[in-house]
Design a protein around this motif. Structure first.
Motif, mmCIF file in Angstrom:
data_model
loop_
_atom_site.group_PDB
_atom_site.id
_atom_site.type_symbol
_atom_site.label_atom_id
_atom_site.label_comp_id
_atom_site.label_asym_id
_atom_site.label_seq_id
_atom_site.Cartn_x
_atom_site.Cartn_y
_atom_site.Cartn_z
ATOM 1 N N GLU A 226 5.112 -2.898 -2.671
ATOM 2 C CA GLU A 226 4.093 -3.212 -3.666
ATOM 3 C C GLU A 226 3.803 -2.009 -4.547
ATOM 4 N N MET B 45 -1.384 -5.427 4.947
ATOM 5 C CA MET B 45 0.053 -5.192 4.843
ATOM 6 C C MET B 45 0.523 -4.164 5.864
ATOM 7 N N GLN C 39 5.637 -3.134 3.552
ATOM 8 C CA GLN C 39 5.174 -4.044 2.504
ATOM 9 C C GLN C 39 4.399 -3.287 1.422
ATOM 10 N N ARG D 172 -2.952 -4.933 -0.503
ATOM 11 C CA ARG D 172 -3.705 -5.674 0.509
ATOM 12 C C ARG D 172 -3.806 -4.842 1.785
#
Length: 228
Positions: A116, A108, A112, A105
């Protein structure tokens, strides 16, 4: 060089993931031949762990009835990915894409995004470039892995995001976009659907193959082979 009996024993001993890695280095015809020698469930397990573009090419070499059975036995997500790729004609770029890529995403933080990446990296080999999407899956840009690694944890991805990263549409004809693909000179190129949502990627190997088909193998090797 092994006999059929010896290969059958090897199939039983080795894990599906290891066999999938080996088969991806073979010609599609060879892989199809070896899959014919083994239990259909084992064959489906191996196919489920192959990159989707390689898997799609192998399935073309298997007879229709066996192919139908193997597709039914694939992992659910792999089956959906293959059915999507197979929905494109052979002269459309979508038929050559893979779903083996990392998507994160765009909103982020670096921390983060790293989490991921680690989560997705276990199931993909193509991690040098990460694709950033919005909440609807629309491509926003791309991030170089090195840039992500050296960035501070609290940095917003916007600060390292390449928003002008090239892309192609899945329904584009290969002959219409191969020159553009060659000019990009990226290690992977995102593929979008008609709604600009990320649906696949072209790996460096596939790009080289496309250029070789259109411009000649020697020229493609010159462009995409790094100096030793």
């Amino acid at each position: 060089e092994l006999s059929t009996a010896e290969r059958s024993r090897l199939y039983r001993i080795l894990e599906s993931g290891m066999l999938a890695d080996v088969f991806e280095y073979l010609e599609e015809e060879e892989t199809a031949q070896y899959l014919e020698e083994m239990d259909v469930k084992k064959a489906a397990a191996i196919l489920s762990k192959m990159e989707t573009d390689a898997l799609a090419d192998v399935l073309k070499q298997i007879d229709k009835e066996k192919r139908k059975l193997l597709i039914q036995l694939l992992d659910e997500q792999v089956r959906k990915d293959i059915e999507m790729i197979r929905s494109f004609d052979e002269d459309e770029i979508g038929s050559r894409m893979t779903t083996d890529f990392v998507s994160i995403r765009a909103d982020m933080t670096v921390r983060q995004a790293m989490k991921e990446l680690i989560r997705q990296a276990a199931d993909t080999d193509n991690i040098s470039t990460l694709y950033a999407v919005d909440a609807n899956g629309v491509l926003v840009g791309a991030i170089d892995l090195k840039e992500l690694i050296i960035a501070r944890e609290t940095t917003a991805l916007d600060d390292i995001l390449m928003t002008s990263y090239p892309y192609v549409y899945a329904d584009e004809l290969v002959e219409d976009c191969v020159e553009r693909i060659r000019a990009y000179s990226e290690d992977s190129i995102p593929v979008l659907n008609a709604d600009n949502r990320l649906c696949g990627a072209l790996t460096a190997q596939v790009v080289a193959e496309l250029v070789a088909d259109e411009l000649g193998e020697d020229y493609a090797c010159l462009l995409y082979t790094s100096p030793s």
